[in-house]
Design a protein around this motif. Structure first.
Motif, short mmCIF file in Angstrom:
data_model
loop_
_atom_site.label_atom_id
_atom_site.label_comp_id
_atom_site.label_asym_id
_atom_site.label_seq_id
_atom_site.Cartn_x
_atom_site.Cartn_y
_atom_site.Cartn_z
N ARG A 234 2.97 -5.53 3.53
CA ARG A 234 2.05 -6.20 4.44
C ARG A 234 2.71 -6.46 5.80
O ARG A 234 2.02 -6.46 6.83
CB ARG A 234 1.61 -7.52 3.82
N VAL A 235 4.03 -6.61 5.82
CA VAL A 235 4.71 -6.88 7.09
C VAL A 235 5.29 -5.62 7.72
O VAL A 235 5.97 -5.68 8.73
CB VAL A 235 5.82 -7.93 6.91
N LEU B 136 0.86 -1.18 0.00
CA LEU B 136 0.00 0.00 0.00
C LEU B 136 0.89 1.23 0.00
O LEU B 136 1.99 1.21 0.56
CB LEU B 136 -0.90 0.02 1.23
N GLY B 137 0.41 2.28 -0.62
CA GLY B 137 1.27 3.46 -0.68
C GLY B 137 0.51 4.73 -0.95
O GLY B 137 -0.71 4.72 -1.18
N TRP B 138 1.25 5.81 -0.88
CA TRP B 138 0.73 7.14 -1.23
C TRP B 138 1.62 7.74 -2.30
O TRP B 138 2.85 7.67 -2.21
CB TRP B 138 0.72 8.04 0.01
N TYR B 139 0.98 8.31 -3.30
CA TYR B 139 1.64 9.04 -4.35
C TYR B 139 1.06 10.44 -4.38
O TYR B 139 0.00 10.70 -3.81
CB TYR B 139 1.42 8.36 -5.71
N ARG B 140 1.73 11.35 -5.06
CA ARG B 140 1.20 12.70 -5.20
C ARG B 140 1.52 13.25 -6.58
O ARG B 140 2.49 12.86 -7.22
CB ARG B 140 1.74 13.63 -4.12
N GLN B 141 0.68 14.19 -7.00
CA GLN B 141 0.87 14.84 -8.29
C GLN B 141 0.58 16.32 -8.15
O GLN B 141 -0.55 16.71 -7.85
CB GLN B 141 -0.02 14.21 -9.35
#
Length: 116
Positions: free
Chosen positions: A54-55, A35-40
């Motif tokens: 997950r870990v 899971l992650g966060w990106y930005r534009q």
């Protein structure tokens, strides 16, 4: 299928904090690895901000190290991004991302605006 719904964006002054959250749901939820966060930002390409496996292994872009913290709650199927010491250059639309080897999923994005 996987659905991602972000919340928590808004307007904040430089030096302030915001917390973004993303609820992950759907029939393929169990197969998500990262899971992650990106930005534009306007006129720029989408860039990775932070990811978490997950870990619990994390990865951050250099520009946010020491200021942002990504976390996930596997029981609640959520991923969060705590953003401290915000700078005007952090202004962007932030997207939640869920990755598995065969598919990449995106949320609709939430606007973060940091005023100077």
């Amino acid at each position: 299928q996987v659905q991602l719904v972000e919340s928590g964006g808004g307007l904040v002054q430089a030096g302030g904090s915001l917390r973004l959250s993303c609820v992950v749901s759907g029939s393929d939820n169990f197969s998500i690895v990262v899971l992650g966060w990106y930005r534009q930002a306007p006129g720029k390409q989408r860039e990775l901000v932070a990811t978490i496996t997950r870990v619990g292994s994390t990865n951050y872009v250099d520009s946010v190290k020491g200021r942002f913290t990504i976390s996930r709650d596997n029981a609640k199927n959520t991923v969060s991004l705590q953003m401290n010491s915000l700078k005007p250059e952090d202004t962007a639309v932030y997207f939640c991302n869920a990755w598995k080897p065969t598919r990449n999923y995106w949320g609709q994005g939430t606007q973060v605006t940091v005023s100077s």
